[in-house]
Motif scaffolding. Structure first.
Motif, short mmCIF file in Angstrom:
data_model
loop_
_atom_site.label_atom_id
_atom_site.label_comp_id
_atom_site.label_asym_id
_atom_site.label_seq_id
_atom_site.Cartn_x
_atom_site.Cartn_y
_atom_site.Cartn_z
N PRO A 35 0.83 -1.21 0.00
CA PRO A 35 0.00 0.00 0.00
C PRO A 35 0.86 1.26 0.00
CG PRO A 35 -0.68 -1.55 1.72
CD PRO A 35 0.64 -2.02 1.21
N TYR A 40 -2.00 1.97 -4.78
CA TYR A 40 -1.06 0.86 -4.79
C TYR A 40 -0.03 0.98 -5.91
CZ TYR A 40 -3.82 -1.71 -1.32
OH TYR A 40 -4.46 -2.10 -0.17
N LYS A 91 -6.02 -9.69 -1.14
CA LYS A 91 -7.24 -9.76 -0.34
C LYS A 91 -8.22 -8.66 -0.74
CE LYS A 91 -8.90 -9.96 4.44
NZ LYS A 91 -8.50 -9.95 5.87
N LEU A 92 -7.68 -7.47 -1.03
CA LEU A 92 -8.51 -6.36 -1.48
C LEU A 92 -9.24 -6.73 -2.76
CD1 LEU A 92 -8.97 -3.09 -1.12
CD2 LEU A 92 -7.39 -3.02 -3.03
N ILE A 130 -13.19 -0.63 2.69
CA ILE A 130 -12.03 -1.50 2.82
C ILE A 130 -10.85 -0.66 3.28
CG2 ILE A 130 -10.65 -3.28 1.67
CD1 ILE A 130 -12.62 -3.14 -0.67
N SER A 131 -9.99 -1.23 4.10
CA SER A 131 -8.79 -0.53 4.55
C SER A 131 -7.86 -0.26 3.37
CB SER A 131 -8.05 -1.35 5.61
OG SER A 131 -6.78 -0.78 5.87
N ARG A 132 -7.26 0.93 3.34
CA ARG A 132 -6.28 1.24 2.29
C ARG A 132 -4.96 0.53 2.54
NH1 ARG A 132 -5.91 6.85 -0.57
NH2 ARG A 132 -4.59 7.54 1.15
N TYR A 133 -4.84 -0.14 3.67
CA TYR A 133 -3.59 -0.83 4.00
C TYR A 133 -3.75 -2.35 3.94
CZ TYR A 133 -2.37 3.85 5.36
OH TYR A 133 -2.14 5.21 5.32
N GLU A 134 -4.82 -2.78 3.27
CA GLU A 134 -5.08 -4.20 3.11
C GLU A 134 -4.12 -4.81 2.09
OE1 GLU A 134 -5.90 -7.15 4.28
OE2 GLU A 134 -7.85 -6.27 4.81
N ASN A 135 -3.80 -6.09 2.26
CA ASN A 135 -3.04 -6.82 1.25
C ASN A 135 -3.76 -6.73 -0.09
OD1 ASN A 135 -3.03 -9.67 -0.24
ND2 ASN A 135 -1.01 -9.36 0.68
N THR A 157 -12.10 -9.15 -2.23
CA THR A 157 -13.28 -8.48 -1.65
C THR A 157 -14.07 -7.75 -2.73
OG1 THR A 157 -12.11 -8.20 0.45
CG2 THR A 157 -14.05 -6.82 0.07
N ASN A 161 -9.08 4.56 4.58
CA ASN A 161 -9.99 3.59 3.98
C ASN A 161 -10.34 3.94 2.54
OD1 ASN A 161 -10.53 1.93 6.41
ND2 ASN A 161 -11.52 3.78 7.17
#
Length: 403
Positions: free
Chosen positions: A132, A352, A379-380, A371-376, A383, A333
């Motif tokens: 991220p 990203y 995984k993002l 969704i979190s902006r720091y998600e893998n 989702t 987010n």
């Protein structure tokens, strides 16, 4: 700050020849750490290309190739590979540093000569690390000098003659005049530029706070004029404007974005100006919008008002919204309310620092959710795929959108 970003800052300092001997020794000691190699790849990508290529070589594999090079074998004779694929370093830091520099050059050489999307197997491409965004930006001074803010330590003060630039413990940049000065002879401008995958926070001379999103730029005076406060914005930023009076009169605060001018009558608002559309969302207070085209009616915004200005068609649309969605980025987010997949992926690409390709004709797919902006990244994408009715295939730093 996560470990990758900590390592990235250390590598940036080393490549800028600003690392101390202790930091150089620490860097060499990390060379068999897979997280460190991810950080190196990240820094290399940030600083090597204006237009990002679709994929990048695997640093572990390239290191193995370098170790087999007869020009380096002798110098690195005590660099031994373990059973788990890592390396034990048994030389002084300066000897291994030479190997590291050879590694840097070989990565660049290897990319141009050997590695393309078509030559890398699919399973290897899917493992290319994508992290991220984080706090990083360039500040451009009045004289054109550029300073990489990520290289500055916390609590650093830069003396610019008539004024000081301070980076505090939180990484925020702020301005102040020297104690013996009450004014600056000429208006001096600085510019902060955030790359794709970067964001930054700024406290201007009047106390106004600005949070700059990825891929954005703001130009501002280091000391505001007593009659007018004017800044120029490209991209997206959230503002909390401080009050400023001169002889009992309010000093206007103006944000110029393309063909739109915003005059602050209150405090908190967000401006998004990527491409032809400028989206202004008011959170608190009042703002007034005017446009370069005099035929367009001025717009007075009150809390929760949003104005979308299309600079091409010269159309202005005003409506009441939930500001949660416009401000989600500043709170870490992604948040979408029935947004098109194209709009969603534009946000993902900017944060990203990836490229997006649409392989199929999309049939109006939309996405709602937070969704979190720091998600893998993988995984993002899963989702978004689950909720948005599309599928993704990732090859290195290129994401293909499929029905």
């Amino acid at each position: 700050m996560n470990q990758i970003e900590q390592y990235s800052q250390l590598i940036r300092k080393y490549l800028a020849d600003q690392a101390s001997k202790e930091e150089q020794e620490l860097l060499v000691g990390l060379m068999d750490d897979p997280v460190f190699l991810q950080a190196w790849e990240k820094v290399w990508r940030e600083n090597s290309y204006d237009a990002q290529p679709a994929t990048y070589p695997d640093p572990h594999r390239m290191l193995e190739n370098i170790m087999a090079d007869p020009r380096i074998t002798t110098a690195a004779s005590t660099l031994q590979k373990t059973t788990d694929g890592h390396f034990n370093l048994r030389r002084s830091w300066w000897q291994v540093a030479a190997v590291f520099l050879a590694f840097c050059g070989a990565v660049l050489w290897g990319y141009y000569n050997f590695y393309t999307v078509d030559r890398l197997p699919k399973e290897q491409l899917s493992k290319v690390s994508i992290v991220p965004g984080s706090d990083k930006a360039i500040i451009i001074l009045e004289n054109g000098k550029q300073i990489d803010l990520s290289l500055l330590r916390a609590d650093t003060v830069l003396d610019q003659g008539e004024y000081l630039i301070t980076k505090d413990n939180e990484g925020q940049i702020s301005y102040s005049l020297k104690d013996n000065l009450t004014s600056i002879n000429n208006i001096v401008y600085n510019t902060i530029v955030t790359p794709r995958g970067g964001e930054y926070s700024l406290k201007m001379a009047d106390g106004s706070l600005v949070q700059l999103n990825a891929g954005s730029k703001i130009k501002y005076p280091v000391k505001f004029d007593a009659k007018l406060r004017l800044v120029q914005l490209e991209g997206e930023a959230y503002f909390e404007v401080a009050k400023m009076d001169n002889k009992g009169k309010r000093v206007p605060f103006i944000v110029q974005s393309g063909a739109q001018k915003l005059e602050v009558l209150g405090t908190h608002f967000n401006i998004r100006s990527f491409g032809d559309h400028i989206v202004t969302t008011l959170v608190e207070g009042k703002v007034k919008l005017s446009f370069a085209d005099a035929t367009l009616k001025e717009q007075l915004l009150t809390p929760n008002d949003q104005v979308i200005f299309d600079q091409n068609s010269k159309r202005v649309k005003k409506e009441q919204v939930d500001p949660f969605y416009s401000l989600a980025w500043k709170n870490g987010n992604f948040a979408f309310d029935n947004a098109s997949i194209e709009a969603v992926m534009e946000e993902v690409a900017r944060w990203y620092d990836v490229e997006i390709s649409y392989q199929d004709q999309l049939q109006g797919q939309h996405f709602s959710g937070t969704i979190s902006r720091y998600e893998n990244i993988d995984k993002l994408l899963k989702t978004i795929s689950f909720a948005g009715g599309v599928h993704f295939e990732r090859k290195g730093r290129r994401i293909y959108v499929l029905n």
